[in-house]
Design an enzyme around this catalytic site. Structure first.
Site, PDB file in Angstrom:
ATOM      1  N   SER A 113       0.810  -1.216   0.000  1.00  0.00           N
ATOM      2  CA  SER A 113       0.000   0.000   0.000  1.00  0.00           C
ATOM      3  C   SER A 113       0.845   1.268   0.000  1.00  0.00           C
ATOM      4  O   SER A 113       0.416   2.292  -0.537  1.00  0.00           O
ATOM      5  CB  SER A 113      -0.937   0.000   1.205  1.00  0.00           C
ATOM      6  OG  SER A 113      -1.917  -1.003   1.079  1.00  0.00           O
ATOM      7  N   HIS A 164      -1.414   5.417   8.625  1.00  0.00           N
ATOM      8  CA  HIS A 164      -1.139   4.222   7.828  1.00  0.00           C
ATOM      9  C   HIS A 164      -0.701   4.600   6.418  1.00  0.00           C
ATOM     10  O   HIS A 164      -0.781   5.767   6.008  1.00  0.00           O
ATOM     11  CB  HIS A 164      -2.370   3.328   7.804  1.00  0.00           C
ATOM     12  CG  HIS A 164      -2.074   1.868   7.742  1.00  0.00           C
ATOM     13  ND1 HIS A 164      -2.124   1.157   6.561  1.00  0.00           N
ATOM     14  CD2 HIS A 164      -1.702   0.985   8.699  1.00  0.00           C
ATOM     15  CE1 HIS A 164      -1.818  -0.110   6.812  1.00  0.00           C
ATOM     16  NE2 HIS A 164      -1.553  -0.241   8.098  1.00  0.00           N
ATOM     17  N   GLU A 292     -10.319   6.318   2.504  1.00  0.00           N
ATOM     18  CA  GLU A 292      -9.822   4.942   2.377  1.00  0.00           C
ATOM     19  C   GLU A 292     -10.646   3.961   3.198  1.00  0.00           C
ATOM     20  O   GLU A 292     -10.814   4.128   4.410  1.00  0.00           O
ATOM     21  CB  GLU A 292      -8.369   4.859   2.840  1.00  0.00           C
ATOM     22  CG  GLU A 292      -7.791   3.452   2.660  1.00  0.00           C
ATOM     23  CD  GLU A 292      -6.601   3.137   3.557  1.00  0.00           C
ATOM     24  OE1 GLU A 292      -5.883   2.165   3.243  1.00  0.00           O
ATOM     25  OE2 GLU A 292      -6.394   3.834   4.567  1.00  0.00           O
ATOM     26  N   ASP A 297      -8.775  -4.367   3.128  1.00  0.00           N
ATOM     27  CA  ASP A 297      -7.488  -5.043   2.957  1.00  0.00           C
ATOM     28  C   ASP A 297      -7.186  -5.963   4.138  1.00  0.00           C
ATOM     29  O   ASP A 297      -6.740  -7.095   3.954  1.00  0.00           O
ATOM     30  CB  ASP A 297      -6.390  -3.993   2.815  1.00  0.00           C
ATOM     31  CG  ASP A 297      -5.018  -4.597   2.550  1.00  0.00           C
ATOM     32  OD1 ASP A 297      -4.847  -5.236   1.500  1.00  0.00           O
ATOM     33  OD2 ASP A 297      -4.125  -4.419   3.394  1.00  0.00           O
ATOM     34  N   HIS A 301      -6.603 -10.078   4.013  1.00  0.00           N
ATOM     35  CA  HIS A 301      -5.432 -10.760   4.563  1.00  0.00           C
ATOM     36  C   HIS A 301      -5.858 -11.889   5.508  1.00  0.00           C
ATOM     37  O   HIS A 301      -5.212 -12.936   5.558  1.00  0.00           O
ATOM     38  CB  HIS A 301      -4.543  -9.776   5.323  1.00  0.00           C
ATOM     39  CG  HIS A 301      -3.644  -8.953   4.463  1.00  0.00           C
ATOM     40  ND1 HIS A 301      -2.698  -9.504   3.627  1.00  0.00           N
ATOM     41  CD2 HIS A 301      -3.542  -7.601   4.313  1.00  0.00           C
ATOM     42  CE1 HIS A 301      -2.050  -8.534   2.999  1.00  0.00           C
ATOM     43  NE2 HIS A 301      -2.544  -7.372   3.395  1.00  0.00           N
ATOM     44  N   ASP A 339      -5.868   0.106  -4.492  1.00  0.00           N
ATOM     45  CA  ASP A 339      -4.424   0.179  -4.721  1.00  0.00           C
ATOM     46  C   ASP A 339      -3.847  -1.133  -5.220  1.00  0.00           C
ATOM     47  O   ASP A 339      -2.780  -1.164  -5.827  1.00  0.00           O
ATOM     48  CB  ASP A 339      -3.690   0.631  -3.462  1.00  0.00           C
ATOM     49  CG  ASP A 339      -4.092  -0.144  -2.212  1.00  0.00           C
ATOM     50  OD1 ASP A 339      -5.030  -0.962  -2.276  1.00  0.00           O
ATOM     51  OD2 ASP A 339      -3.481   0.093  -1.153  1.00  0.00           O
TER      52      ASP A 339
END
Length: 486
Positions: A113, A164, A292, A297, A301, A339
């Site tokens: 990212s 982040h 965002e 994300d 994961h 992204d």
């Protein structure tokens, strides 16, 4: 003592929820309080703009969104909420310009990212892990600093730490994305107009290794510091705002919406977006804002289908807010993308009448929350009952035993909750919810990119991620040649 299902009256830290009817998700929450679902399945007949140049830009990124995530979320929303997602509605109506984007970094086909965001933020590809610092040490001026120099208000909103990689990539130069304490200090110096998300540990003196009280320092430098939803809703926007609602990232949307305490204290991405627009739109020279959905994300994961899909719904509600504003304003370019892909989930063998996949419609908790409630002496039958209650899935004894044996033990012989068996549980659930995963990490896939508003007509059908930097500058009428490396 093992896990015992709590009564509704005695729930304190368990989710405060009851079985939901198919179309009841967010019934009394986002859809009614923020006035979303602005597109639904209704076509928008014209993409009309008041000017050729964009006065404002709203850049929305669903971090780590594979195409399967977009696809499955649209199916869920059509079948559960009775409407298409805002993102797909833009495609259905022909309103948005659509493209594919190559997401590679300077040193890998598969980006992280930081490098992906820096391609947008600095206009150059950098190595994974870096924030606007090139492979040879080149310093690329971040796009928010460029827009701020032009007199525009700027802001970042995220569901993860405000320090982040993705928000930071539009703002700062750092050789490592892990330098989040220093990124928080950078924000103090930059004095951007709106910053909202998680990450209290990088501002709180009791959590920082240097003991600095950044919350106090922000206040002393003219900021309004916000720490919960109620405070955010009261913000007038007469001062720059730093809003930090939690340590680490914000709770997953499914957990927030089904826990009254979290829902009352933690805003949704759409609510933050609405307030951010309200504040930034006070600028006579316009504004640029990044939004965002960072926990999409994280869920990918973790191979956590429930968290993934409902955080994508949460992101899509923010898309609705942005498009609603852009339609009324006529001077705002909205960009919607991701992204990179992550874990490439998809629906396989959904069962008769799609019963397996539709079990997700009644799920009441993320995998992460559910696994964190299990104890070292939780029995097989208790685990089965718990999962059935919160996720509408019935494991068999073999699956439940495998799950319990997959927890890591810490030095004290208790479960290590930093090492929850997320991937194991995701694979077990695949047999029951029909969501399968290719991996648990980023992919090199070309990704979706949509644009609506002034300048969107010039978006090419295919582009590299770093080319989006100059696309935004040109859409806003900013001379990109004025900016050189510091």
């Amino acid at each position: 003592m093992g896990f015992t299902l709590p009564s509704e009256k005695s729930i304190t830290y368990y989710l405060n929820i009851y079985p939901m009817k198919r179309r009841d998700f967010f019934k009394n929450g986002l859809l009614t309080t923020v006035g979303l679902s602005v597109l639904g399945s209704r076509p928008i007949l014209a993409n009309s703009h008041k000017s050729e140049k964009a006065k404002n830009i709203i850049f929305l990124v669903s971090d780590g969104m594979s195409s399967g995530t977009l696809n499955m979320t649209d199916i869920l929303m059509r079948q559960k909420l009775g409407r298409a997602s805002n993102w797909i509605s833009l495609y259905e109506s022909g309103t948005a310009k659509r493209a594919l984007m190559d997401t590679a970094s300077a040193n890998s086909y598969v980006t992280d990212s930081a490098a992906a965001g820096s391609a947008w933020g600095g206009g150059h590809r950098v190595n994974n892990g870096s924030l606007n610092i090139g492979p040879e040490g080149e310093v690329h001026k971040p796009i928010f600093q460029k827009f701020k120099d032009e007199g525009k208000a700027v802001g970042c909103i995220t569901s993860v730490q405000i320090t982040h990689a993705t928000p930071a990539s539009f703002c700062v130069n750092q050789s490592s994305r892990n330098a989040m304490p220093r990124i928080a200090e950078d924000y103090l110096k930059l004095k951007f107009d709106v910053m909202m998300g998680g990450g209290k540990e990088f501002f709180d003196p009791s959590k920082r290794t240097d003991g600095r009280d950044l919350f106090l320092e922000f206040e002393q430098n003219g900021f309004q510091v916000v720490k919960d939803k109620a405070e955010m809703l009261l913000v007038s926007g007469t001062k720059p705002v730093i809003a930090v609602f939690s340590e680490d990232g914000l709770p997953y949307a499914i957990d927030r919406e089904n826990n009254l305490e979290l829902k009352n204290t933690i805003p949704s991405l759409a609510e933050m977006t609405k307030k951010g627009i309200e504040i930034l739109n006070k600028s006579q020279n316009g504004f640029v804002m990044q939004v965002e959905g960072g926990k999409v994300d994280w869920a990918a994961h973790g191979n956590d289908a429930t968290a993934l899909l409902y955080d994508q719904v949460d992101f899509d509600e923010a898309v609705g807010v942005a498009i609603d504003f852009a339609l009324k304003d006529g001077n705002t370019l909205v960009i919607i993308t991701t992204d990179h892909g992550n874990s490439n989930p998809g629906i396989f063998n959904p069962g008769p009448k799609n019963i397996k996949f539709e079990s997700v419609f009644e799920s009441k908790a993320s995998n992460q929350w559910l696994l964190s409630q299990m104890k070292i002496d939780t029995t097989t039958s208790q685990a089965i009952d718990m999962i059935n209650h919160y996720q509408n899935v019935t494991l068999d004894n073999e699956e439940a035993n495998l799950l319990l044996k997959s927890f890591f033990l810490g030095e004290n012989g208790l479960y290590d909750y930093d090492k929850l068996p997320m991937e194991v549980y995701g694979k077990i659930l695949s047999r029951h919810n029909a969501v399968s995963w290719a991996h648990s990490n980023h992919s090199a896939d070309f990704v979706e990119l949509a644009a609506f508003g002034p300048g969107s007509e010039t978006l090419p059908g295919f582009l590299k991620n770093h080319e989006l930097h100059n696309f935004m500058l040109e859409a806003a009428g900013v001379n990109r040649n004025e900016f050189v490396a510091v």
